[in-house]
Design a protein around this motif. Structure first.
Motif, mmCIF file in Angstrom:
data_model
loop_
_atom_site.group_PDB
_atom_site.id
_atom_site.type_symbol
_atom_site.label_atom_id
_atom_site.label_comp_id
_atom_site.label_asym_id
_atom_site.label_seq_id
_atom_site.Cartn_x
_atom_site.Cartn_y
_atom_site.Cartn_z
ATOM 1 N N ARG A 32 0.852 -1.197 0.000
ATOM 2 C CA ARG A 32 0.000 0.000 0.000
ATOM 3 C C ARG A 32 0.887 1.246 0.000
ATOM 4 O O ARG A 32 2.061 1.202 0.342
ATOM 5 N N TRP A 33 0.269 2.373 -0.343
ATOM 6 C CA TRP A 33 0.943 3.668 -0.285
ATOM 7 C C TRP A 33 0.750 4.225 1.128
ATOM 8 O O TRP A 33 -0.357 4.581 1.518
ATOM 9 N N MET A 34 1.849 4.288 1.884
ATOM 10 C CA MET A 34 1.781 4.698 3.284
ATOM 11 C C MET A 34 2.462 6.053 3.496
ATOM 12 O O MET A 34 3.496 6.342 2.881
ATOM 13 N N ASP A 35 1.877 6.856 4.390
ATOM 14 C CA ASP A 35 2.430 8.163 4.730
ATOM 15 C C ASP A 35 3.823 7.980 5.326
ATOM 16 O O ASP A 35 4.031 7.106 6.183
ATOM 17 N N THR A 36 4.767 8.800 4.895
ATOM 18 C CA THR A 36 6.157 8.662 5.347
ATOM 19 C C THR A 36 6.352 9.067 6.795
ATOM 20 O O THR A 36 7.392 8.779 7.381
ATOM 21 N N LYS A 37 5.343 9.717 7.394
ATOM 22 C CA LYS A 37 5.438 10.117 8.806
ATOM 23 C C LYS A 37 4.499 9.293 9.694
ATOM 24 O O LYS A 37 4.203 9.677 10.815
ATOM 25 N N GLY A 38 4.032 8.167 9.147
ATOM 26 C CA GLY A 38 3.220 7.258 9.941
ATOM 27 C C GLY A 38 1.766 7.661 10.115
ATOM 28 O O GLY A 38 1.109 7.198 11.036
ATOM 29 N N ASN A 39 1.270 8.508 9.206
ATOM 30 C CA ASN A 39 -0.100 9.000 9.352
ATOM 31 C C ASN A 39 -1.111 8.244 8.499
ATOM 32 O O ASN A 39 -2.141 8.800 8.133
ATOM 33 N N GLY A 40 -0.849 6.999 8.152
ATOM 34 C CA GLY A 40 -1.847 6.183 7.497
ATOM 35 C C GLY A 40 -1.649 5.966 6.009
ATOM 36 O O GLY A 40 -0.657 6.385 5.413
ATOM 37 N N GLU A 41 -2.656 5.305 5.437
ATOM 38 C CA GLU A 41 -2.642 4.865 4.048
ATOM 39 C C GLU A 41 -3.268 5.927 3.148
ATOM 40 O O GLU A 41 -4.184 6.639 3.554
ATOM 41 N N PHE A 42 -2.785 6.011 1.915
ATOM 42 C CA PHE A 42 -3.188 7.053 0.980
ATOM 43 C C PHE A 42 -4.703 7.129 0.781
ATOM 44 O O PHE A 42 -5.304 8.186 0.938
ATOM 45 N N PHE A 43 -5.343 6.027 0.391
ATOM 46 C CA PHE A 43 -6.767 6.087 0.051
ATOM 47 C C PHE A 43 -7.634 6.339 1.285
ATOM 48 O O PHE A 43 -8.662 7.006 1.180
ATOM 49 N N GLU A 44 -7.231 5.824 2.441
ATOM 50 C CA GLU A 44 -7.963 6.133 3.675
ATOM 51 C C GLU A 44 -7.896 7.631 3.958
ATOM 52 O O GLU A 44 -8.898 8.259 4.310
ATOM 53 N N ASN A 45 -6.719 8.199 3.796
ATOM 54 C CA ASN A 45 -6.549 9.633 4.049
ATOM 55 C C ASN A 45 -7.261 10.471 2.998
ATOM 56 O O ASN A 45 -7.919 11.460 3.343
ATOM 57 N N LEU A 46 -7.155 10.078 1.724
ATOM 58 C CA LEU A 46 -7.859 10.822 0.682
ATOM 59 C C LEU A 46 -9.363 10.800 0.948
ATOM 60 O O LEU A 46 -10.037 11.828 0.798
ATOM 61 N N THR A 47 -9.890 9.659 1.354
ATOM 62 C CA THR A 47 -11.312 9.552 1.688
ATOM 63 C C THR A 47 -11.672 10.542 2.790
ATOM 64 O O THR A 47 -12.664 11.283 2.688
ATOM 65 N N ARG A 48 -10.883 10.578 3.848
ATOM 66 C CA ARG A 48 -11.164 11.468 4.984
ATOM 67 C C ARG A 48 -11.068 12.940 4.584
ATOM 68 O O ARG A 48 -11.973 13.735 4.853
ATOM 69 N N TYR A 49 -9.982 13.320 3.914
ATOM 70 C CA TYR A 49 -9.784 14.734 3.563
ATOM 71 C C TYR A 49 -10.798 15.201 2.529
ATOM 72 O O TYR A 49 -11.301 16.323 2.613
ATOM 73 N N ALA A 50 -11.107 14.355 1.553
ATOM 74 C CA ALA A 50 -12.088 14.731 0.530
ATOM 75 C C ALA A 50 -13.479 14.877 1.153
ATOM 76 O O ALA A 50 -14.212 15.807 0.813
ATOM 77 N N ALA A 51 -13.834 13.984 2.068
ATOM 78 C CA ALA A 51 -15.137 14.083 2.735
ATOM 79 C C ALA A 51 -15.227 15.379 3.534
ATOM 80 O O ALA A 51 -16.261 16.052 3.532
ATOM 81 N N GLN A 52 -14.141 15.738 4.212
ATOM 82 C CA GLN A 52 -14.120 16.995 4.971
ATOM 83 C C GLN A 52 -14.325 18.177 4.037
ATOM 84 O O GLN A 52 -15.111 19.077 4.327
ATOM 85 N N GLN A 53 -13.634 18.177 2.920
ATOM 86 C CA GLN A 53 -13.711 19.312 2.007
ATOM 87 C C GLN A 53 -15.030 19.344 1.237
ATOM 88 O O GLN A 53 -15.525 20.411 0.907
ATOM 89 N N ALA A 54 -15.611 18.174 0.966
ATOM 90 C CA ALA A 54 -16.885 18.115 0.244
ATOM 91 C C ALA A 54 -18.068 18.330 1.180
ATOM 92 O O ALA A 54 -19.164 18.657 0.719
ATOM 93 N N GLY A 55 -17.851 18.117 2.480
ATOM 94 C CA GLY A 55 -18.942 18.269 3.435
ATOM 95 C C GLY A 55 -19.935 17.134 3.387
ATOM 96 O O GLY A 55 -21.087 17.291 3.781
ATOM 97 N N GLN A 56 -19.490 15.961 2.922
ATOM 98 C CA GLN A 56 -20.358 14.790 2.867
ATOM 99 C C GLN A 56 -19.501 13.536 2.807
ATOM 100 O O GLN A 56 -18.337 13.605 2.414
ATOM 101 N N PRO A 57 -20.051 12.384 3.204
ATOM 102 C CA PRO A 57 -19.273 11.142 3.153
ATOM 103 C C PRO A 57 -18.901 10.777 1.718
ATOM 104 O O PRO A 57 -19.745 10.874 0.819
ATOM 105 N N LEU A 58 -17.669 10.403 1.514
ATOM 106 C CA LEU A 58 -17.169 9.954 0.216
ATOM 107 C C LEU A 58 -16.284 8.744 0.456
ATOM 108 O O LEU A 58 -15.800 8.526 1.569
ATOM 109 N N HIS A 59 -16.037 7.965 -0.601
ATOM 110 C CA HIS A 59 -15.132 6.831 -0.457
ATOM 111 C C HIS A 59 -14.253 6.699 -1.702
ATOM 112 O O HIS A 59 -14.750 6.537 -2.809
ATOM 113 N N PHE A 60 -12.952 6.767 -1.477
ATOM 114 C CA PHE A 60 -11.961 6.539 -2.529
ATOM 115 C C PHE A 60 -11.319 5.185 -2.292
ATOM 116 O O PHE A 60 -11.063 4.805 -1.150
ATOM 117 N N ALA A 61 -11.061 4.457 -3.387
ATOM 118 C CA ALA A 61 -10.423 3.136 -3.258
ATOM 119 C C ALA A 61 -9.459 2.919 -4.403
ATOM 120 O O ALA A 61 -9.567 3.545 -5.429
#
Length: 108
Positions: free
Chosen positions: A79-108
């Protein structure tokens, strides 16, 4: 990892981001505008905020810039993992995109 291996894996990641945007737009009213130029995908949300995903070939990294900050990811063999130990790329993209969109989203 060789340069060609990195490019193959990184290209697959960018294609997955684009496909996820298309799926999200078909299934929700999120209306994410995704634009690709070379090794960079820009996601533009309805509120004008952006997430930028771009390749850093010399470092064999994928970088993501979001309202939450800037993040660097390396492929760990699975998997693509954060170099500072902050998680996996798609999990993080899902979280950040949902925050910015203001609604639940899922990237995979």
């Amino acid at each position: 990892m060789t340069d060609p291996e990195f490019m193959d894996r990184a290209e697959a990641l960018l294609q997955s981001v684009e496909a996820s945007c298309d799926r999200i737009n078909d299934e929700t009213d999120a209306d994410i505008d995704n634009q690709r130029v070379g090794g960079m995908v820009t996601l533009v949300f309805r509120n004008g905020t952006q997430i930028i995903v771009n390749l850093q070939k010399p470092l064999h990294e994928v970088w993501m810039a979001a309202k939450a900050g800037g993040f660097h990811y390396k492929f760990d063999g699975e998997r693509w993992m954060d170099t500072k130990g902050n998680g996996e790329f798609f999990e993080n993209l899902t979280r950040y995109a949902a925050q910015q969109a203001g609604q639940p989203l899922h990237f995979a």
